[in-house]
Design an enzyme around this catalytic site. Structure first.
Site, PDB file in Angstrom:
ATOM      1  N   ASP A 128      90.446  38.384  57.757  1.00  0.00           N
ATOM      2  CA  ASP A 128      89.839  38.733  56.472  1.00  0.00           C
ATOM      3  C   ASP A 128      88.366  39.069  56.698  1.00  0.00           C
ATOM      4  OD1 ASP A 128      88.985  39.000  53.863  1.00  0.00           O
ATOM      5  OD2 ASP A 128      89.763  37.057  53.209  1.00  0.00           O
TER       6      ASP A 128
ATOM      7  N   ASN B 158      93.591  41.818  47.357  1.00  0.00           N
ATOM      8  CA  ASN B 158      93.858  43.250  47.181  1.00  0.00           C
ATOM      9  C   ASN B 158      92.585  44.071  46.994  1.00  0.00           C
ATOM     10  OD1 ASN B 158      95.633  45.416  44.899  1.00  0.00           O
ATOM     11  ND2 ASN B 158      95.693  45.494  47.111  1.00  0.00           N
TER      12      ASN B 158
ATOM     13  N   CYS C 276      90.329  44.282  50.128  1.00  0.00           N
ATOM     14  CA  CYS C 276      89.842  44.598  51.484  1.00  0.00           C
ATOM     15  C   CYS C 276      90.952  45.143  52.379  1.00  0.00           C
ATOM     16  CB  CYS C 276      89.226  43.368  52.157  1.00  0.00           C
ATOM     17  SG  CYS C 276      87.781  42.698  51.329  1.00  0.00           S
ATOM     18  N   ARG C 277      91.751  44.238  52.914  1.00  0.00           N
ATOM     19  CA  ARG C 277      92.738  44.612  53.924  1.00  0.00           C
ATOM     20  C   ARG C 277      93.886  45.452  53.380  1.00  0.00           C
ATOM     21  NH1 ARG C 277      93.610  38.644  56.163  1.00  0.00           N
ATOM     22  NH2 ARG C 277      93.075  38.232  53.992  1.00  0.00           N
ATOM     23  N   SER C 278      94.519  45.017  52.310  1.00  0.00           N
ATOM     24  CA  SER C 278      95.699  45.755  51.834  1.00  0.00           C
ATOM     25  C   SER C 278      95.362  47.145  51.285  1.00  0.00           C
ATOM     26  CB  SER C 278      96.521  44.936  50.843  1.00  0.00           C
ATOM     27  OG  SER C 278      95.785  44.556  49.721  1.00  0.00           O
TER      28      SER C 278
ATOM     29  N   CYS D 216      97.613  41.506  50.837  1.00  0.00           N
ATOM     30  CA  CYS D 216      96.639  40.562  51.391  1.00  0.00           C
ATOM     31  C   CYS D 216      96.306  39.552  50.292  1.00  0.00           C
ATOM     32  CB  CYS D 216      95.401  41.274  51.947  1.00  0.00           C
ATOM     33  SG  CYS D 216      94.328  42.022  50.710  1.00  0.00           S
TER      34      CYS D 216
END
Length: 163
Positions: free
Chosen positions: A127, A12, A14-16, A9
């Site tokens: 995001d 690095n 939140c999402r990933s 993401c």
């Protein structure tokens, strides 16, 4: 031979890392932990060395996932050792494909939600960073929904290598 998957993401945090934690759990549940390595990175290095966003950690822990994470930036040299690079949105997909040194490396880059047959046409995981907890919970739902399809694809490659 280990099959390597990296989720990517922006920063690095939140999402990933959320996708990394969820998919690692699915890999372990499937008994593939010795065959599949799962990690994550960001397209940028703004948060290198930081832990995951506290909201990511809270959502993961509330749902029974591990949350040990240190942010890092994706490096061009990693393409040679990775089998699959999973982008969390179309901006990451474009950036990673531009970075790929060969057409074969470019082919390794996929959108996470492309593995969710119910995702429809919008394959981006939004995001959640600038929003509230509901965005992090929605992110987890999207990651979990895509994980079975991704696991099936990875299992097919792993079993193909073993044959």
């Amino acid at each position: 031979m280990t099959y390597r998957v990296c989720f990517v993401c922006t920063g690095n945090i939140c999402r990933s890392p959320m996708a990394e934690s969820v998919f690692r759990a699915r890999v372990e549940e499937a008994g593939l932990g010795d065959l599949v390595e799962v990690d994550s990175a960001g397209t940028g290095g703004w948060h290198e060395g930081d832990g995951a966003d506290p909201r990511t950690v809270a959502v993961l822990e509330e749902n029974g996932y591990g949350s040990d994470h240190t942010a890092r930036q994706f490096q061009l040299s990693w393409f040679s050792r990775l089998d699959l690079v999973i982008a969390l949105d179309s901006g990451h997909l474009k950036a990673l494909r531009r970075l790929a040194p060969t057409p074969e490396d470019e082919d390794k880059v996929r959108l996470l939600r492309s593995y969710d047959p119910a995702a429809g046409e919008d394959l981006d995981v939004p995001d959640p960073y600038y929003g509230g907890m509901d965005g992090f919970e929605e992110c987890l739902e999207m990651v979990e929904a895509a994980s079975p399809g991704l696991l099936a694809a990875v299992r097919e490659h792993v079993e193909g290598r073993a044959a």
